[in-house]
Enzyme design. Sequence first.
Site, PDB file in Angstrom:
ATOM      1  N   ASP A 256       1.608  -1.629   0.004  1.00 54.44           N
ATOM      2  CA  ASP A 256       0.148   0.151  -0.035  1.00 54.44           C
ATOM      3  C   ASP A 256       0.462   1.041   0.188  1.00 54.44           C
ATOM      4  O   ASP A 256       1.832   1.253   1.111  1.00 54.44           O
ATOM      5  CB  ASP A 256      -1.028   0.146   0.924  1.00 54.44           C
ATOM      6  CG  ASP A 256      -1.943   0.494   0.881  1.00 54.44           C
ATOM      7  OD1 ASP A 256      -1.847   2.248   1.197  1.00 54.44           O
ATOM      8  OD2 ASP A 256      -3.152   0.835   1.467  1.00 54.44           O
TER       9      ASP A 256
ATOM     10  N   HIS B 248      -6.774  -5.735   3.770  1.00 59.49           N
ATOM     11  CA  HIS B 248      -5.536  -5.490   3.583  1.00 59.49           C
ATOM     12  C   HIS B 248      -5.052  -6.223   4.912  1.00 59.49           C
ATOM     13  O   HIS B 248      -5.385  -7.047   5.136  1.00 59.49           O
ATOM     14  CB  HIS B 248      -5.630  -3.911   4.901  1.00 59.49           C
ATOM     15  CG  HIS B 248      -6.457  -2.576   3.575  1.00 59.49           C
ATOM     16  ND1 HIS B 248      -5.558  -1.461   3.342  1.00 59.49           N
ATOM     17  CD2 HIS B 248      -8.144  -2.668   3.395  1.00 59.49           C
ATOM     18  CE1 HIS B 248      -6.853  -1.618   2.754  1.00 59.49           C
ATOM     19  NE2 HIS B 248      -8.277  -1.621   2.947  1.00 59.49           N
TER      20      HIS B 248
ATOM     21  N   HIS C  60     -10.413  -5.912  -2.200  1.00 68.15           N
ATOM     22  CA  HIS C  60      -8.602  -5.876  -1.541  1.00 68.15           C
ATOM     23  C   HIS C  60      -8.834  -6.795   0.031  1.00 68.15           C
ATOM     24  O   HIS C  60     -10.102  -5.754   1.007  1.00 68.15           O
ATOM     25  CB  HIS C  60      -8.251  -4.566  -2.346  1.00 68.15           C
ATOM     26  CG  HIS C  60      -8.915  -3.657  -1.564  1.00 68.15           C
ATOM     27  ND1 HIS C  60      -9.974  -2.473  -1.917  1.00 68.15           N
ATOM     28  CD2 HIS C  60      -7.994  -2.434  -0.621  1.00 68.15           C
ATOM     29  CE1 HIS C  60     -10.092  -1.406  -1.738  1.00 68.15           C
ATOM     30  NE2 HIS C  60      -9.424  -1.711  -0.501  1.00 68.15           N
TER      31      HIS C  60
END
Length: 131
Positions: A29, A95, A93
């Site tokens: 990220d 994390h 997505h």
Amino acid sequence: MSTLFTKIVRGEVPAYKVAENSQFLAFLDVNPNGKGHTLCIPKKEVDKIWDLEEEIYQELMRFSRSVALALEKTVPCKRVGMAVIGLEVPHTHVHLIPLNTMDEMNFSNKVKMTEEEFQELADKIHANVEL
């Protein structure tokens, strides 16, 4: 219209990739909660995680687990936290965030890293991924 993540999959936008196979991609990220904050995505653009076909969902979790295990080997942490929020980019997505405290899961906390730090970390995590 393609999402940012689809553009990353296509190579139109650069990313610090840590793992990839025919169906999934993991990359750091660029606005991380902490060093090693990684996103795991299906290459196929699907907005919500619950809209994934069940088999693809299971495979995404398996892929994410492999990346999380590599993160644990690479980034000093007590554990790797997982979150699925999906509001930032309309592309499923996961994390994965190396954690030492609960505060590190707070998405208003961010760390700054140089391009060199991102690339070095991506290379180290990649070396530990076992797909």
